[in-house]
Design a protein around this motif. Structure first.
Motif: not given
Ligand SMILES: NC(=O)CC[C@H](N)C(=O)O
Length: 309
Positions: A84-89, A105-107, A115-118, A170-173
């Motif tokens: 739900r927090r990160v995609g896989r594409e 939407a920030g995902v 971004a995904g690893a953070i 990235l993290a703040n966003y």
């Protein structure tokens, strides 16, 4: 079957003789100190036989390769809620890109871009102190590599903390969308430190073995993750592990792989072996230039491409 020891030695010799080495990363100043002439290769098969050549026992900064292990830990903790927090594409964008976050939407697209690893690190951190989360990640790496001496290079972590403006953006966003839940400084602190873990090719190849063996570490017998999840982590490594160079890596090497800007690559030959290669010079997408060429040669000579019959 070709002799693995000989193949590994020959590839290391060939790579060390090549003049083309790519460019050592310098946006994290401490990484610029790496020796551009270094080359290491280690293959550990699912029976535990190791073939190591060149600088395969010299520690280097694993950087984004750590993201494979934080993804594994986070899946173990949160299960499929993680998605739900990160995609896989695949993103088709550079590892540090911000462009998709606004539209989506920030995902983040996948767990291997920064971004995904953070976001994955943030999930591991929730409910813990940064020190505890980091200890958990480090102990996980030590247990998988069968080596308690593995440590964080504090100089690299501090260097990235001083210059990690993009990751902070990235993290703040993501925090503004609620995708990050913890204080941004805490999440980034854990992220920078797990990227700064130093390991040798031999240690890294040993740590990756569970992905070549249906989620079970063949040398300890421990079940690290379910067979289904191991398969899926490999799938995401294949499609996203080299950022916008993932297509080229699949085309040339034909294995799930994860690169880091320290010049390392972890590649998995399912059912056969785990491979780690290190050469600090990078190509334009931020992936090890000689590392990829060495893996291409290895899979060709051993017949290990997952696309071969
Ligand atoms: N591709 C990488 O290895 C990037 C990791 C690095 N720590 C960063 O966030 O920029």
């Amino acid at each position: 079957m070709p002799d693995l020891d000989r193949v590994v030695r020959e590839i290391a010799d060939e790579m060390r003789a090549r003049p083309d080495r790519g460019t050592v990363a310098s946006y994290i100043p401490e990484l610029a100190r790496a020796d551009a002439a270094a080359f290491g290769l280690a293959v550990v098969d699912v029976e535990g036989r190791a073939a190591v050549a060149g600088d395969g026992d010299v520690p280097f900064s694993i950087q984004s390769i750590s993201k494979v292990f934080t993804l594994t830990l986070a899946l173990g903790m949160a299960g499929d809620r993680l998605w739900r927090r990160v995609g896989r594409e695949p993103s088709g964008s550079p590892f540090n890109s911000i462009v998709q976050l606004e539209r989506e939407a920030g995902v983040p697209r996948n767990p291997f871009i920064n971004a995904g690893a953070i976001a994955v690190t943030d999930l591991i951190l929730s409910g813990h102190q940064p020190r505890e989360a980091l200890g958990e990640i480090l102990r996980f790496m030590q247990a998988l590599a069968l080596d308690q001496t593995i440590a964080i290079d504090e100089a690299v972590a501090a260097s990235e903390k001083r210059t990690g403006f993009r990751n902070a953006a990235l993290a703040n966003y993501m925090r503004s969308f609620g995708v990050i839940e913890n204080p941004v400084d805490y999440t980034l602190g854990v992220y920078f430190h797990h990227c700064a873990i130093a390991m040798t090719c031999r240690q890294l190849a040993t740590a990756g073995l569970f992905l070549a063996h249906d989620g079970r570490h063949p040398l300890t017998g421990h079940s690290v993750i379910s067979a289904e999840r191991a398969r899926r982590i490999n799938a995401v490594m294949l499609t996203c592990g080299h950022y916008d160079g993932s297509g080229e890596f699949a085309y040339r090497v034909g294995l799930p792989g994860k690169s880091g800007v320290g010049g390392g690559i972890l590649a998995i030959a399912p059912g056969k072996a785990s491979v780690a290669v290190w050469s600090p010079g990078l190509d334009a997408a931020g992936n090890s230039h000689l590392g990829r060429i060495a893996l291409e040669s290895l899979t060709k000579r051993m017949g290990w491409s997952i696309f071969a019959a």
